[in-house]
Design an enzyme around this catalytic site. Structure first.
Site, PDB file in Angstrom:
ATOM      1  N   GLU A  21     -46.107  10.528  58.678  1.00 55.14           N
ATOM      2  CA  GLU A  21     -44.870  10.002  57.833  1.00 55.14           C
ATOM      3  C   GLU A  21     -45.613   8.964  57.202  1.00 55.14           C
ATOM      4  O   GLU A  21     -45.298   8.693  55.844  1.00 55.14           O
ATOM      5  CB  GLU A  21     -43.683   9.401  58.751  1.00 55.14           C
ATOM      6  CG  GLU A  21     -42.571   9.042  57.745  1.00 55.14           C
ATOM      7  CD  GLU A  21     -42.694   7.921  56.832  1.00 55.14           C
ATOM      8  OE1 GLU A  21     -42.399   7.968  55.626  1.00 55.14           O
ATOM      9  OE2 GLU A  21     -43.265   6.686  57.342  1.00 55.14           O
ATOM     10  N   GLU A  22     -46.582   8.112  57.512  1.00 53.96           N
ATOM     11  CA  GLU A  22     -47.086   7.009  57.175  1.00 53.96           C
ATOM     12  C   GLU A  22     -48.187   7.403  55.811  1.00 53.96           C
ATOM     13  O   GLU A  22     -48.658   6.395  55.174  1.00 53.96           O
ATOM     14  CB  GLU A  22     -47.820   6.331  58.168  1.00 53.96           C
ATOM     15  CG  GLU A  22     -46.893   5.455  59.068  1.00 53.96           C
ATOM     16  CD  GLU A  22     -45.743   4.432  58.679  1.00 53.96           C
ATOM     17  OE1 GLU A  22     -46.064   4.056  57.418  1.00 53.96           O
ATOM     18  OE2 GLU A  22     -45.160   3.887  59.543  1.00 53.96           O
TER      19      GLU A  22
ATOM     20  N   ASP B  17     -46.179   9.212  64.045  1.00 51.74           N
ATOM     21  CA  ASP B  17     -47.329   8.797  64.083  1.00 51.74           C
ATOM     22  C   ASP B  17     -47.538   7.428  64.083  1.00 51.74           C
ATOM     23  O   ASP B  17     -46.335   6.503  63.789  1.00 51.74           O
ATOM     24  CB  ASP B  17     -48.036   9.123  62.383  1.00 51.74           C
ATOM     25  CG  ASP B  17     -47.109   8.713  61.459  1.00 51.74           C
ATOM     26  OD1 ASP B  17     -45.878   9.253  61.600  1.00 51.74           O
ATOM     27  OD2 ASP B  17     -47.380   8.494  60.237  1.00 51.74           O
TER      28      ASP B  17
ATOM     29  N   HIS C 200     -45.139  -2.810  60.332  1.00 55.84           N
ATOM     30  CA  HIS C 200     -46.487  -2.762  60.027  1.00 55.84           C
ATOM     31  C   HIS C 200     -47.489  -4.021  60.361  1.00 55.84           C
ATOM     32  O   HIS C 200     -48.208  -4.227  59.576  1.00 55.84           O
ATOM     33  CB  HIS C 200     -46.867  -2.470  58.511  1.00 55.84           C
ATOM     34  CG  HIS C 200     -46.262  -0.943  58.096  1.00 55.84           C
ATOM     35  ND1 HIS C 200     -46.939  -0.202  57.076  1.00 55.84           N
ATOM     36  CD2 HIS C 200     -45.428  -0.279  58.868  1.00 55.84           C
ATOM     37  CE1 HIS C 200     -46.072   0.989  57.062  1.00 55.84           C
ATOM     38  NE2 HIS C 200     -45.324   0.902  58.057  1.00 55.84           N
TER      39      HIS C 200
END
Ligand SMILES: [Zn+2]
Ligand SMILES: [Zn+2]
Length: 406
Positions: free
Chosen positions: A145-146, A87, A370
């Protein structure tokens, strides 16, 4: 299996893996929307001698490589699992790279495109060497995952069974480690990233007449301060804990006392017992502080991923494999765990596992994950593949030798 053979096979797939990473990077998809990504993964895997399953936990893909288990006189097959996450994040890319994201507001800003490409390359190499592989390899490409943790759902849908998985490996490209350096650590490695939302229910009114109101703003301020005292005074100082209040909201103008304040934040712990204790400590603070001032409250606490705890034996195996392919000077024990969360923790909680970092930072720099300028160094992709492949052979071969002796 000789390391030379593995490295030759890795070199042969490197260009394709870099190309795949760039394709994935152009087309990032956020959690549980990884349909195009999953289709590309399934397409590459379908060229290989694998049994592929798509739609696992919505957009996940799993594949099984069946090695030559007749190579050992064993009554039992062995299987090791390798995992990548697919993702992307709601970040607008600002790298200026020629293969930048073509999706406005979405970017592979954590390196999961690299993880996916590394695992595809690993599948290519191991499939090419399958005649000499004395066991099975399960490849897992997971969603989300995020956000909410795609790993847990894939486990629920059976990726650890048929055949039964006995160990798992995962990696993260890492902006705090120098390019091409592997960092490992036995024991607690990443934190449980739990979260909370607290509403402080007061009574609003005129800002000049606070005695006729129950002002939730100073109550919220006291609660925030007391949370830090809790970490500083109540938690055993040898056990790491973080309470971060990240959103504070109340009111909408300068002369009205609001009726309500809301706090939202995260709690990070590495110790499973402390993790269980903290919500009650926090709620006691909220209950007592609001009671003093005549306010009410709502306390919502969300246990998210568990702490990621690396198995010491599998971590030693990974360390040795990394040293064999990269050289001792490129492999080091991480100085500290990180308080970031990682849903590989679900695999590590189910079977002996290790999760490790592969550095991507240029000399003297740190790359922020990020962040709109996050970038991956493509030269380390081959290192990730080589480490995975060496570790898989070491796990399956070492075990075969052991079983032959029994
Ligand atoms: Zn991330
Ligand atoms: Zn990540």
């Amino acid at each position: 299996m000789t390391t030379e053979t593995i490295l030759d096979a890795v070199a042969a797939v490197e260009d394709r893996v870099v190309e795949l990473r760039h394709t994935l990077h152009r087309h990032p998809e956020p959690a549980f929307q990884e349909t195009r990504t999953a289709a590309l993964v399934a397409e590459v895997l379908s060229e290989l001698p694998l049994s592929v399953r798509t739609g696992v936990n919505r957009t996940g893909v799993s594949a099984l490589l069946t090695g030559d288990t007749s190579r050992k006189d064993s009554h039992r097959e062995r299987t090791i699992l390798l995992r990548a996450d697919m993702d992307a994040l709601p970040v607008q890319e600002e790298t200026g790279l020629p293969f930048s994201s073509e999706v406005p507001g979405v970017m592979h800003a954590c390196g999961h495109d690299g993880h996916t490409a590394i695992l595809l390359g690993t599948a290519m190499v191991l499939c090419g060497l399958k005649e000499d592989l004395p066991g099975n390899v399960r490849f897992v490409f997971q969603p989300a995952e995020e956000t909410t943790g795609g790993a847990e759902g894939m486990i629920r849908e059976g990726v650890l069974e048929n055949p039964r998985v006995e160990a798992a490996l995962g990696l993260h490209l890492w902006g705090s480690a120098p390019r091409g350096i592997v960092e490992y650590k036995p024991g607690p490695f990443m934190a449980a990233p739990d979260s909370f939302t607290i509403r402080i229910l007061g009574r609003g009114g005129h800002a000049a007449r606070p005695h006729e109101c129950v002002d939730p703003v100073p109550i919220a301020a006291t609660v925030i301060q007391q949370f830090q005292n809790l970490v500083g005074r109540r938690v055993n100082p040898v056990l790491p804990a973080v309470i971060s209040v990240c959103r504070v909201s109340a009111g909408n103008t300068h002369n009205v006392i609001p009726g309500e304040a809301e706090l939202e934040g995260t709690v990070r712990t590495l110790d499973p017992a402390l993790r269980e204790e903290i919500p009650a400590m926090m709620e006691a603070v909220v209950r007592q502080v609001t009671a003093i001032h005549g306010a009410d409250y709502r306390f919502d606490y969300d246990f998210r991923y568990p702490p990621l705890i690396n198995d010491s034996k599998i971590t030693a195996l990974l360390r040795d494999a990394a040293q064999t392919v990269l050289g001792r000077e490129r492999v080091r024990e991480a100085e500290y765990p990180t308080m970031g969360g990682e849903d590989f923790a679900y695999f590590a909680g189910a079977v002996p596992s290790t999760f490790f970092f592969l550095g991507i930072a240029p000399e003297g720099e740190t790359i922020q994950h990020h962040h709109p300028a996050f970038r991956v160094d493509d030269t380390v992709l081959k290192d990730g593949i080589a480490v995975f492949c060496r570790a898989v052979f070491d796990f399956l071969e070492r075990d075969a030798v052991l079983e032959q002796r029994l």
